[in-house]
Design a protein around this motif. Structure first.
Motif, PDB file in Angstrom:
ATOM      1  N   LYS A   1       0.844  -1.189   0.000  1.00  0.00           N
ATOM      2  CA  LYS A   1       0.000   0.000   0.000  1.00  0.00           C
ATOM      3  C   LYS A   1       0.886   1.248   0.000  1.00  0.00           C
ATOM      4  O   LYS A   1       2.052   1.189   0.402  1.00  0.00           O
ATOM      5  CB  LYS A   1      -0.943   0.001   1.206  1.00  0.00           C
ATOM      6  CG  LYS A   1      -2.015  -1.082   1.114  1.00  0.00           C
ATOM      7  CD  LYS A   1      -3.032  -1.010   2.222  1.00  0.00           C
ATOM      8  CE  LYS A   1      -4.092  -2.117   2.038  1.00  0.00           C
ATOM      9  NZ  LYS A   1      -5.047  -2.142   3.152  1.00  0.00           N
TER      10      LYS A   1
ATOM     11  N   ARG B   1       0.693   5.823   0.419  1.00  0.00           N
ATOM     12  CA  ARG B   1      -0.111   6.948   0.893  1.00  0.00           C
ATOM     13  C   ARG B   1       0.618   8.242   0.573  1.00  0.00           C
ATOM     14  O   ARG B   1       1.837   8.247   0.363  1.00  0.00           O
ATOM     15  CB  ARG B   1      -0.373   6.819   2.386  1.00  0.00           C
ATOM     16  CG  ARG B   1       0.833   7.026   3.279  1.00  0.00           C
ATOM     17  CD  ARG B   1       0.437   6.829   4.741  1.00  0.00           C
ATOM     18  NE  ARG B   1       1.373   7.406   5.660  1.00  0.00           N
ATOM     19  CZ  ARG B   1       1.938   6.755   6.683  1.00  0.00           C
ATOM     20  NH1 ARG B   1       1.671   5.474   6.878  1.00  0.00           N
ATOM     21  NH2 ARG B   1       2.762   7.360   7.500  1.00  0.00           N
TER      22      ARG B   1
ATOM     23  N   HIS C   1       3.321   2.939   2.631  1.00  0.00           N
ATOM     24  CA  HIS C   1       2.407   2.970   3.789  1.00  0.00           C
ATOM     25  C   HIS C   1       3.046   2.159   4.908  1.00  0.00           C
ATOM     26  O   HIS C   1       2.599   1.064   5.266  1.00  0.00           O
ATOM     27  CB  HIS C   1       1.049   2.411   3.398  1.00  0.00           C
ATOM     28  CG  HIS C   1       0.069   2.377   4.534  1.00  0.00           C
ATOM     29  ND1 HIS C   1      -0.137   3.447   5.360  1.00  0.00           N
ATOM     30  CD2 HIS C   1      -0.744   1.375   4.996  1.00  0.00           C
ATOM     31  CE1 HIS C   1      -1.039   3.127   6.280  1.00  0.00           C
ATOM     32  NE2 HIS C   1      -1.415   1.868   6.079  1.00  0.00           N
TER      33      HIS C   1
ATOM     34  N   PRO D   1      -3.949   0.828  -2.638  1.00  0.00           N
ATOM     35  CA  PRO D   1      -3.179  -0.381  -2.954  1.00  0.00           C
ATOM     36  C   PRO D   1      -2.009  -0.033  -3.877  1.00  0.00           C
ATOM     37  O   PRO D   1      -2.127   0.858  -4.726  1.00  0.00           O
ATOM     38  CB  PRO D   1      -4.200  -1.272  -3.678  1.00  0.00           C
ATOM     39  CG  PRO D   1      -5.541  -0.703  -3.350  1.00  0.00           C
ATOM     40  CD  PRO D   1      -5.334   0.763  -3.143  1.00  0.00           C
TER      41      PRO D   1
END
Length: 229
Positions: A110, A112, A142, A122
């Protein structure tokens, strides 16, 4: 009603699958200093090196498979309400079939935005400088780096407080706040520990298995099934 089995898992369960860990004697992770690849400061100094590091981890993750310990935990969902709280950033619990997994330290697959610990998406392939989210913000792994907040901690505490059975597997219990979950276990909860290296201070010796994750899970599964029967 199924008993709630809460599992706190760490690097030892994934090591059997071939996932490299950073807690080696030299304190290095794949020849990198931890502070260079697992801290906000390291990312600020050399973001592409950090991205490359996690790209390699992600690639390696695609080359390994869940082991028997992961699989037995998934199978126990037939008879128990199993919730897994893991310090691992791999997806081996999910790939083995576990349906309720909380990742305290983030997830390799993942990403971010650099300005938020939410808005997680994802991410399967490489992540590089110039990879942006829909708002035009640079993406980062992430992963909860050292010095960062652990967003899932309150959820993990709430799960732990409802445990009928609590299992510590493959973790040295040296990393906080994860290790602090031990203080939220209900008084009448049965506690088991599986770790070949751990000095047991959490439960009675009969519930402490100094063996590999897979060996320990085979033994624990037999005990739990007998108790059910």
């Amino acid at each position: 009603m199924k008993k709630k089995l809460v599992v706190l898992s760490g690097a030892g369960i994934s090591a059997e699958s071939g996932v490299k860990t950073f807690r080696d004697s030299d304190g290095l992770w794949e020849n990198h200093r931890i502070e260079d690849v697992a801290s906000p400061e390291g990312f600020a100094r050399n973001p592409q090196m950090v991205l490359d590091f996690y790209n390699a981890r992600r690639k390696q993750l695609n080359e390994v498979l869940p082991n028997d310990a992961h699989k037995i935990l998934a199978e126990l969902e037939k008879d128990f309400d199993v919730e897994i709280i893991t310090q691992n950033v791999d997806d081996l619990h999910e790939r083995a079939g576990s349906s309720k997994v909380v990742h305290l330290h983030g997830e390799l697959k993942k990403a971010r935005p650099v300005n938020s610990d939410s808005k997680v998406i994802p991410w399967e392939g490489d992540l590089n400088l110039g990879d942006l989210n829909f708002e035009g913000i640079q993406l980062r792994p992430h992963i909860v780096w050292f010095g960062e907040m652990v967003p899932e901690m309150n959820k993990a505490i709430a799960i732990t407080e409802k445990a009928d059975i609590f299992l510590v597997i493959g973790t040295s219990m040296q990393v906080y706040p994860a290790a602090g979950l031990i203080h939220y276990i209900p008084e009448d909860c049965e506690v088991f520990v599986i770790d070949p290296n751990l000095e047991n201070s959490y439960t009675k010796d009969s519930h402490c298995f100094k063996m590999t994750a897979s060996e320990g899970m085979k033994k624990l599964s037999e005990i739990l099934q007998k108790e059910r029967g």
